[in-house]
Design a protein around this motif. Structure first.
Motif, mmCIF file in Angstrom:
data_model
loop_
_atom_site.group_PDB
_atom_site.id
_atom_site.type_symbol
_atom_site.label_atom_id
_atom_site.label_comp_id
_atom_site.label_asym_id
_atom_site.label_seq_id
_atom_site.Cartn_x
_atom_site.Cartn_y
_atom_site.Cartn_z
ATOM 1 N N UNK A 240 0.841 -1.183 0.000
ATOM 2 C CA UNK A 240 0.000 0.000 0.000
ATOM 3 C C UNK A 240 0.883 1.242 0.000
ATOM 4 N N UNK A 241 0.295 2.391 -0.335
ATOM 5 C CA UNK A 241 1.059 3.633 -0.393
ATOM 6 C C UNK A 241 1.228 4.113 -1.818
ATOM 7 N N UNK A 242 2.233 4.941 -2.042
ATOM 8 C CA UNK A 242 2.443 5.510 -3.365
ATOM 9 C C UNK A 242 3.910 5.445 -3.746
ATOM 10 N N UNK A 243 4.150 5.474 -5.059
ATOM 11 C CA UNK A 243 5.495 5.597 -5.607
ATOM 12 C C UNK A 243 5.527 6.902 -6.378
ATOM 13 N N UNK A 244 6.035 7.932 -5.728
ATOM 14 C CA UNK A 244 6.036 9.256 -6.336
ATOM 15 C C UNK A 244 4.622 9.734 -6.602
ATOM 16 N N UNK A 245 4.484 10.530 -7.661
ATOM 17 C CA UNK A 245 3.175 11.083 -8.007
ATOM 18 C C UNK A 245 2.405 10.217 -8.983
ATOM 19 N N UNK A 246 3.034 9.148 -9.478
ATOM 20 C CA UNK A 246 2.435 8.414 -10.595
ATOM 21 C C UNK A 246 1.797 7.091 -10.207
ATOM 22 N N UNK A 247 2.283 6.439 -9.145
ATOM 23 C CA UNK A 247 1.850 5.087 -8.833
ATOM 24 C C UNK A 247 1.189 5.020 -7.459
ATOM 25 N N UNK A 248 0.239 4.091 -7.354
ATOM 26 C CA UNK A 248 -0.556 3.947 -6.135
ATOM 27 C C UNK A 248 -0.743 2.465 -5.833
ATOM 28 N N UNK A 249 -0.603 2.106 -4.569
ATOM 29 C CA UNK A 249 -0.855 0.738 -4.126
ATOM 30 C C UNK A 249 -2.045 0.713 -3.182
ATOM 31 N N UNK A 250 -3.064 -0.041 -3.544
ATOM 32 C CA UNK A 250 -4.302 -0.085 -2.762
ATOM 33 C C UNK A 250 -4.600 -1.483 -2.219
ATOM 34 N N UNK A 251 -3.614 -2.374 -2.301
ATOM 35 C CA UNK A 251 -3.893 -3.753 -1.902
ATOM 36 C C UNK A 251 -4.752 -4.415 -2.979
ATOM 37 N N UNK A 252 -5.737 -5.234 -2.556
ATOM 38 C CA UNK A 252 -6.139 -5.494 -1.176
ATOM 39 C C UNK A 252 -5.406 -6.684 -0.558
ATOM 40 N N UNK A 253 -5.211 -6.606 0.755
ATOM 41 C CA UNK A 253 -4.643 -7.674 1.552
ATOM 42 C C UNK A 253 -5.780 -8.338 2.311
ATOM 43 N N UNK A 254 -6.013 -9.629 2.063
ATOM 44 C CA UNK A 254 -7.215 -10.281 2.586
ATOM 45 C C UNK A 254 -6.966 -11.759 2.891
ATOM 46 N N UNK A 255 -7.856 -12.305 3.715
ATOM 47 C CA UNK A 255 -8.040 -13.750 3.826
ATOM 48 C C UNK A 255 -9.478 -14.044 3.416
ATOM 49 N N UNK A 256 -9.651 -15.013 2.511
ATOM 50 C CA UNK A 256 -10.979 -15.450 2.056
ATOM 51 C C UNK A 256 -11.216 -16.890 2.485
ATOM 52 N N UNK A 257 -12.466 -17.181 2.841
ATOM 53 C CA UNK A 257 -12.829 -18.562 3.146
ATOM 54 C C UNK A 257 -13.247 -19.291 1.868
ATOM 55 N N UNK A 258 -13.484 -20.593 1.917
ATOM 56 C CA UNK A 258 -13.813 -21.335 0.693
ATOM 57 C C UNK A 258 -15.116 -20.920 0.026
ATOM 58 N N UNK A 259 -15.938 -20.125 0.705
ATOM 59 C CA UNK A 259 -17.160 -19.594 0.089
ATOM 60 C C UNK A 259 -16.919 -18.273 -0.619
ATOM 61 N N UNK A 260 -15.662 -17.803 -0.614
ATOM 62 C CA UNK A 260 -15.326 -16.544 -1.270
ATOM 63 C C UNK A 260 -15.601 -15.317 -0.432
ATOM 64 N N UNK A 261 -15.869 -15.507 0.862
ATOM 65 C CA UNK A 261 -16.131 -14.372 1.746
ATOM 66 C C UNK A 261 -14.827 -13.869 2.344
ATOM 67 N N UNK A 262 -14.656 -12.551 2.388
ATOM 68 C CA UNK A 262 -13.495 -11.952 3.037
ATOM 69 C C UNK A 262 -13.713 -12.020 4.546
ATOM 70 N N UNK A 263 -12.847 -12.755 5.239
ATOM 71 C CA UNK A 263 -13.000 -12.911 6.684
ATOM 72 C C UNK A 263 -12.000 -12.067 7.460
ATOM 73 N N UNK A 264 -10.996 -11.525 6.782
ATOM 74 C CA UNK A 264 -10.037 -10.625 7.417
ATOM 75 C C UNK A 264 -9.404 -9.771 6.334
ATOM 76 N N UNK A 265 -9.170 -8.499 6.646
ATOM 77 C CA UNK A 265 -8.595 -7.596 5.642
ATOM 78 C C UNK A 265 -7.868 -6.453 6.326
ATOM 79 N N UNK A 266 -6.940 -5.845 5.608
ATOM 80 C CA UNK A 266 -6.286 -4.613 6.037
ATOM 81 C C UNK A 266 -6.801 -3.501 5.137
ATOM 82 N N UNK A 267 -7.304 -2.401 5.691
ATOM 83 C CA UNK A 267 -7.838 -1.337 4.840
ATOM 84 C C UNK A 267 -6.788 -0.751 3.906
ATOM 85 N N UNK A 268 -7.222 -0.293 2.753
ATOM 86 C CA UNK A 268 -6.325 0.389 1.810
ATOM 87 C C UNK A 268 -5.676 1.581 2.491
#
Length: 230
Positions: free
Chosen positions: A191-219
């Motif tokens: 996450x964060x930025x690289x100068x004025x041109x690039x942006x990192x928004x994740x997402x960083x997550x854990x998903x269960x086998x049903x495809x539900x996000x059960x844990x995440x770090x906000x952007x």
């Protein structure tokens, strides 16, 4: 098994600073069995020839770490370079996965050709790296070897317009792989930025086998999300 996914700042060409971040997360990972870091995190995901040749390292690492760790790195091999995720247990490399599906900008790397699996705290896991998620057969190859968890180091530092366009789409792709295979998924990103041109928004997550996000770090937040894989 408890897995922790680490959302980090981008660090380019400073291995000592990256290792400080790894050790800091590990110290705070009380009760975590498996700790996951982003793609090429050790040296930074910059795939110019100069960066890769200057900073590539052997995958045989030795670090003072308690949990099992999946760490993205640029690997120097006998016949070139690889985009690699090493698995460290007891502070030593016990295996590695090399990215199979490379983007057009990653021609400096050689593609991997195997999908090893590993056991941690009673759970078998395998690895796909970032762009691998575009290809169902990469996740399927891990599932076929009996894995319960797909570990997914990623690095989605993009030009700002693309980062915003893709922000929600990364998890859509990951969800497809989860629903196809029945595995859990643990994805770590920057996450964060690289100068004025690039942006990192994740997402960083854990998903269960049903495809539900059960844990995440906000952007925009450097941090760790933890979930129990059952």
């Amino acid at each position: 098994m408890f897995v922790g996914v680490c959302q980090t700042p981008e660090i380019l060409g400073d291995v000592e600073a990256a290792l400080d971040v790894v050790h800091d997360f590990a110290r705070r990972a009380d009760g975590v069995d498996l700790l996951v870091f982003p793609e090429c995190f050790l040296q930074g995901y910059l795939v110019t020839a100069n960066h890769v040749r200057e900073h590539a390292l052997s995958a045989d690492l030795r670090l003072a770490l308690r949990p099992t760790v999946v760490l993205g790195m640029i690997e120097r091999r006998a016949r070139g370079f690889a985009n690699t995720a090493v698995v460290l247990h007891g502070g030593r490399t016990v295996g590695a996965y090399r990215k199979t599906f490379l983007t057009r900008g990653e021609r400096i790397f050689g593609a991997g050709d195997d999908y090893p699996v590993f056991d941690c705290a009673g759970v078998r896991f395998g690895i796909n790296i970032c762009f691998d998620a575009q290809y169902p057969r990469a996740a399927a190859a891990v599932a076929e070897r009996g894995a319960r968890l797909l570990v997914h180091p990623a690095q989605n530092m993009m030009r700002r317009d693309r980062a915003l366009h893709w922000q929600s789409r990364h998890n859509e792709l990951r969800r497809r792989r989860v629903l196809e295979t029945g595995m859990w998924l643990a994805a770590a990103d920057v996450t964060g930025s690289r100068g004025a041109t690039h942006l990192g928004l994740g997402p960083t997550v854990v998903m269960n086998p049903s495809g539900e996000v059960v844990a995440t770090v906000p952007a925009g937040v450097v941090g760790m999300a933890v979930a129990e894989v059952r």
